[in-house]
Design a protein around this motif. Structure first.
Motif, PDB file in Angstrom:
ATOM      1  N   SER A 403       0.834  -1.202   0.000  1.00 34.61           N
ATOM      2  CA  SER A 403       0.000   0.000   0.000  1.00 34.61           C
ATOM      3  C   SER A 403       0.869   1.253   0.000  1.00 34.61           C
ATOM      4  CB  SER A 403      -0.916   0.011   1.226  1.00 34.61           C
ATOM      5  OG  SER A 403      -1.790  -1.088   1.224  1.00 34.61           O
ATOM      6  N   ASP A 404       0.241   2.376  -0.249  1.00 36.58           N
ATOM      7  CA  ASP A 404       0.899   3.678  -0.230  1.00 36.58           C
ATOM      8  C   ASP A 404       1.211   4.059   1.218  1.00 36.58           C
ATOM      9  OD1 ASP A 404       1.691   6.313  -0.341  1.00 36.58           O
ATOM     10  OD2 ASP A 404       0.089   6.942  -1.701  1.00 36.58           O
ATOM     11  N   ASP A 410      -5.429   4.185   0.367  1.00 38.06           N
ATOM     12  CA  ASP A 410      -4.797   3.899  -0.929  1.00 38.06           C
ATOM     13  C   ASP A 410      -5.917   3.568  -1.912  1.00 38.06           C
ATOM     14  OD1 ASP A 410      -3.605   2.652  -3.144  1.00 38.06           O
ATOM     15  OD2 ASP A 410      -1.889   1.992  -1.948  1.00 38.06           O
TER      16      ASP A 410
END
Length: 616
Positions: A403-404, A410
């Protein structure tokens, strides 16, 4: 060929019994036993290599426990047993902190068994005594097996399902027999590890009833004091019958073991800073990164250090309750898992101290599945193909998507998760929540720790963004324990420490037989015939390489099923302790444990130095 076999057996430090010629089978008699015959210590060993045989005895080891307790009876379903309450009991044999699959004689001086391990006879030491001075006999061992099977926690029924009987051949000789179709490789070791209860003690007591009366045991510790729900202390017995045995030398060095209980982690840490207890293993990244700046640490009175942890990192995660219809579709479970942004959590909450868990045997090079299944794995998996997701065979071992780390929501992953929910029939209604057949998709995360709120709440936010009516429900520890016993939850956090030599005990966590047994540790309620068969393959493995392959196959399957949302791990022990303890190693503890309660010791000199400095 036969002479070679006998020579091989003799090389392992075992002997042939006199009745070999009559029985026409090889009977192994030995001081110890291991899963695959790999033993480090000979019959005449003096002590474990990792202990200090001259360690002084004395002092107190104090630590903390979470939640509450109301019982000193650890093997029944009723009540919540106090930490360390198994110290009252000895077993026929005991393990060590180096060998993951070996056991050496304790109450049993030796054992004998056939090559196929369909039975085992333990020869007991007449000098073994209960706390009241009475002898530990074979009749006590048989009683222990039968009462644990009939009145112990329901998991014992699973543990003993392949036992066909136990009998006292005389006062100090006990025999266990096993189902020939059972996992014979390890059943005799299961028998060797049964806690030995006093038959006479329970003649006028109900074993199934919880009690704060110290039970009658033959172990090295007895009860010193108990304050229900607050603290419990155990004292080392000066008259412990086995204190001079090789398996005991250099171990159990503290006069007193004390556990102080706290309802939450924050309170427990503040109490540690204030000197309420002396040893703490830290599991909070935030506290480890920011909290250890108090005066006692600055003055050198408290030591803070990280030591390597050689064990598999464990299976910590958010576990689904598969007993609930809404979680039956694996697409739903995978989508819910995608909403947990570990990378954001690690950066924003954990100070970058953790790595993402993806395996049930994380941090193990030999047991963790990687990439596509090998030919050896496929040979096990193909006959069971109908039981498992097709991705087991067509995709690499599942690893959670990255994930970001800079954005909790995200959107890329949330869109993927939304498509999975759409495909599973859970569509967004006019109110923004997802419905299927008129039922709203809800999810409650059960939690008993205020310090975990900061982790769960962002996860709840992302689940709500997906259209799931998700809530975090924090309850007190006693309620959490009761709800978990009765599987009254949607999702709960749990961690299991996985063995380096897994076997039939995996039924307790993943087996169908334990799925609906109250009090079992099958948190997910997993019930899959293919998984049951894989566990049996693991239990029947005849070599470590066979075992490793089978465990990797099971790991691959479990990950593909999405029965949990994996959390995080760190392959180290983060510890802090008052500088009154010493240990027999510097930087590298034994591979299976720190051994802080068993092989460390109290230093009177260090304690005096701290007193002189005004530490206490």
């Amino acid at each position: 060929m036969r002479n070679s076999l006998i020579a091989a057996i003799m090389a392992l430090g075992v002997a042939l019994t006199p009745h070999l010629a009559q029985a026409q089978e090889t009977i192994i008699r030995a001081h110890s036993v291991s899963t695959f015959g790999e033993l480090k210590y000979p019959a005449d060993f003096k002590h474990w290599d990792y202990v200090n045989p001259d360690a002084p005895k004395g002092g107190t080891f104090s630590t903390w426990g979470f939640g509450t307790f109301d019982s000193l009876t650890p093997y029944i379903l009723k009540g919540n047993a106090a930490a360390l309450s198994s110290v009252f009991y000895d077993t026929l044999m005991t393990g060590n902190l180096e060998e993951p699959d070996a056991m050496y004689g304790l109450v049993a001086e030796s054992l004998e068994y056939p090559e196929n391990r369909e039975w085992v006879i333990f020869h007991m030491r007449p000098e073994a005594k209960f706390r009241d001075g009475s002898q530990v006999t074979a009749h006590d061992v048989v009683f222990s097996y039968e009462i644990l099977r009939d009145k112990g926690t329901p998991s014992f029924k699973t543990t003993f399902q392949y036992f066909t009987g136990a009998e006292a051949l005389d006062d100090f000789t006990v025999k266990f027999t096993f189902d020939p179709d059972g996992p014979l490789r390890e059943l005799l070791m299961t028998a060797a590890g049964i806690p030995i209860l006093s038959k006479a003690y329970y003649a006028d007591r109900d074993f199934a009833e919880s009690s704060l009366e110290p039970p009658m045991g033959s172990g090295e510790y007895d009860l010193l004091s108990v304050d229900p729900g607050r603290s419990v202390s155990y004292k080392r017995r000066d008259d412990y019958w086995a204190k001079d045995l090789p398996v005991s030398i250099g171990t159990n060095n503290f006069d007193i073991l004390k556990v102080e209980y706290f309802a939450d982690y924050t309170t427990a840490f503040e109490a540690f800073k204030g000197g309420a207890y002396d040893f703490r293993e830290e599991y909070s990244s935030k506290v480890w990164a920011t909290g250890y700046d108090f005066p006692a640490l600055d003055k050198g009175w408290v030591i803070k250090e990280s030591l390597p942890d050689g064990r598999p990192a464990g299976t910590q995660g958010f576990w689904f309750n598969l007993r609930r219809d809404k979680f039956q579709d694996p697409r739903v479970r995978e989508a819910i898992g995608m909403a947990f942004n570990f990378e954001w959590s690690d950066k924003s909450l954990f100070y970058g101290l953790y790595e993402r868990t993806d395996s049930f045997w994380e941090n193990s090079d030999t047991l963790q599945a990687e990439g596509m299944p090998s030919e050896a794995e496929l040979a096990i998996l193909e006959p069971l193909r109908a039981y498992f997701p097709e991705t087991v065979f067509t995709e690499p071992a599942y690893v959670p998507a990255t994930s970001d780390p800079d954005t909790l929501a995200d959107r890329r992953l949330l869109r993927r998760a939304g498509r999975l929910l759409d495909d599973a029939g859970w569509v967004v209604g006019d109110d923004g929540f997802r419905y299927k057949d008129g039922q709203k998709l809800t999810l409650e995360v059960l939690n008993d720790s205020p310090s975990f709120d900061r982790i769960i709440n962002p996860y709840i936010e992302n689940l709500n963004r997906l259209g799931i009516e998700a809530t975090a429900n924090r309850v007190d520890p006693a309620e959490a324990q009761e709800r978990e016993k009765n599987f009254d939850y949607d999702m709960v956090t749990q961690r299991f420490s996985m063995s380096q030599t897994p076997g039939d005990e995996l039924q307790q966590i993943f087996g169908s037989a334990s799925a609906n047994t109250p009090g079992s540790v099958n948190v997910a309620g997993l019930s899959n015939e293919g998984v049951d068969k894989l566990i049996r393959v693991i239990a029947d493995a005849q070599s470590r390489e066979e075992l490793n392959v089978a465990v990797r196959a099971l790991d691959r399957v479990l990950r593909a099923m999405h029965i949990w949302v994996p959390q995080w791990y760190k392959g180290e022990h983060n510890i802090a302790y008052l500088d009154v303890y010493e240990r027999p190693y510097t930087d590298n503890p034994p591979p299976l444990a720190l051994g802080e309660m068993s092989i460390w010791w109290y230093s009177e000199e260090k304690a005096q130095a701290l007193k002189d400095a005004g530490a206490f």
